[in-house]
Design an enzyme around this catalytic site. Structure first.
Site, PDB file in Angstrom:
ATOM      1  CB  CYS A 230      -1.016  -0.033   1.142  1.00  0.00           C
ATOM      2  SG  CYS A 230      -2.509   0.837   0.662  1.00  0.00           S
ATOM      3  CG  HIS A 314      -4.301  -3.734   2.927  1.00  0.00           C
ATOM      4  ND1 HIS A 314      -3.266  -3.230   3.680  1.00  0.00           N
ATOM      5  CD2 HIS A 314      -4.891  -2.674   2.335  1.00  0.00           C
ATOM      6  CE1 HIS A 314      -3.245  -1.916   3.576  1.00  0.00           C
ATOM      7  NE2 HIS A 314      -4.224  -1.550   2.759  1.00  0.00           N
ATOM      8  CD  GLU A 316      -2.310  -6.147   5.438  1.00  0.00           C
ATOM      9  OE1 GLU A 316      -1.818  -6.519   4.358  1.00  0.00           O
ATOM     10  OE2 GLU A 316      -2.713  -4.979   5.630  1.00  0.00           O
TER      11      GLU A 316
END
Ligand SMILES: NC(=O)CC[C@H](N)C(=O)O
Length: 342
Positions: A230, A314, A316
């Protein structure tokens, strides 16, 4: 479902209000495990309806109490659909939340003119102040994708531009030893400790407002394998000679289809960004590896010659789908190959 706790504690929301499109918020309360940082950095939370009851086996307190303890303003009974439609039409707007009923509309408008996200370094306010080691991994009852990890340990320096803890948990689950460093940590210090790789994290605000971080990235590129997520991806884009630009209203939420151009697979991804890298501005040799299928924007980059990979979204998740978790495995393989070649 909307996983508001991870959103409230994601430092990338610093300086911004979050408006939830899901109408019903707060029904599972807040727990001890789902924190993505030590603090809430967002400006405030705007929702349609606050759940009158809170019920979940992990619940430790209600959303209202949680926000009040942290001095974060939350407002409910708002027509969030109307605001969403306005934002889609006009793009992101400046908002003001106030409890001072004496303020006139003109005074509130004046307040709104005193703030802009463009050109502001919001990273300094959210980054850690000194380096620390991170060891927590994803708890075994929540872990997935655990097959095929070969037990190798790689030392990763993670630049904290506003890092979400789940990036660190996933790296630890993939067997990494992690040193987290502040956003202003000099590249020379990182190179001195000879890690196997460097992670440039997510973080709030305008990537053009933090030239010192672009310089740090530049000094590390080509010397160690790097992974940008990001804000980290945007800074990498700039360090490679590319340009970033502000999007109309950015990408937010957990349902963005992204095509991995190398495998042809589509991943449903979690996204939260207002800026993007312009792929046309990148030099030869830099590959666009992922594309956002909603608008064709650049969602991932690689520069194989310099062991660089990055994602605009993302992997994650937290909150969001786990489709992109394999990106951490790719980073491990990048570090492994670099180690074998030295
Ligand atoms: N989640 C993030 O890292 C946000 C990236 C960037 N600061 C943006 O808003 O575009």
């Amino acid at each position: 479902m909307p996983r508001y706790q991870e959103i409230l504690t994601d430092p990338s929301y610093a300086g911004q209000f979050v408006l939830m499109t899901n109408p019903h918020i707060g029904n599972t309360g807040v727990n001890f495990d789902d924190e993505e940082s030590m603090q809430c950095f967002l400006g405030g939370l705007v929702i349609r309806s606050l759940s009158i009851s809170t019920s979940n086996w992990r619940c430790a307190e209600t959303l209202g109490d949680y926000l009040a303890e942290r001095n974060i303003m939350g407002i409910y009974d708002v027509d969030t659909r109307a605001i969403t439609r306005r934002l889609r039409q006009d793009g992101s707007l400046i908002g003001v939340l106030s409890t001072e009923e004496s303020k006139t509309d003109e005074e509130l408008l004046e307040l709104s003119c005193s703030w802009d996200i463009i050109g502001k370094d919001l990273m300094l306010g959210v980054s850690c102040k000194t380096p620390y080691e991170w060891t927590d991994n994803t708890k075994s009852q929540w872990d997935f994708n655990a097959n095929g990890r070969d037990g190798n340990t790689f030392h990763v320096v993670a630049y904290d531009f506003g890092i979400k803890h789940n990036i660190l948990r996933r790296l630890a689950s993939y067997g990494c030893k992690i040193t987290v460093v502040p956003s202003t940590w000099p590249a020379s210090e990182t190179l001195k400790i000879k890690p196997d790789g460097v992670l440039f994290s997510n973080g709030p605000g305008d990537p053009s407002a933090v030239p010192y971080a672009v310089e740090t990235v530049k000094e590390i590129l080509g010397k160690l394998p790097v992974f940008g997520i990001c804000m980290g991806h945007q800074l990498l884009g700039q360090a490679l000679g590319g340009k970033t630009f502000k999007m109309k209203f950015g990408h937010h939420g957990g349902n963005h289809p992204v095509r991995n151009l190398r495998s042809g697979h589509v991943e449903i991804s979690a996204q939260n960004h207002n800026y993007a890298v312009d792929p046309a501005s990148l030099p030869e040799g830099v590959e666009v590896t992922h594309v956002n299928l909603n608008d064709g924007s650049c969602a991932g980059l690689a520069y194989p010659a310099q062991n660089i990979m990055s994602l605009q979204y993302h992997p994650e998740a937290s909150p969001g789908p786990h489709d992109s978790d394999n990106a951490f495995q790719e980073f491990i393989e990048l570090m492994k190959r670099a180690k074998e070649n030295t």
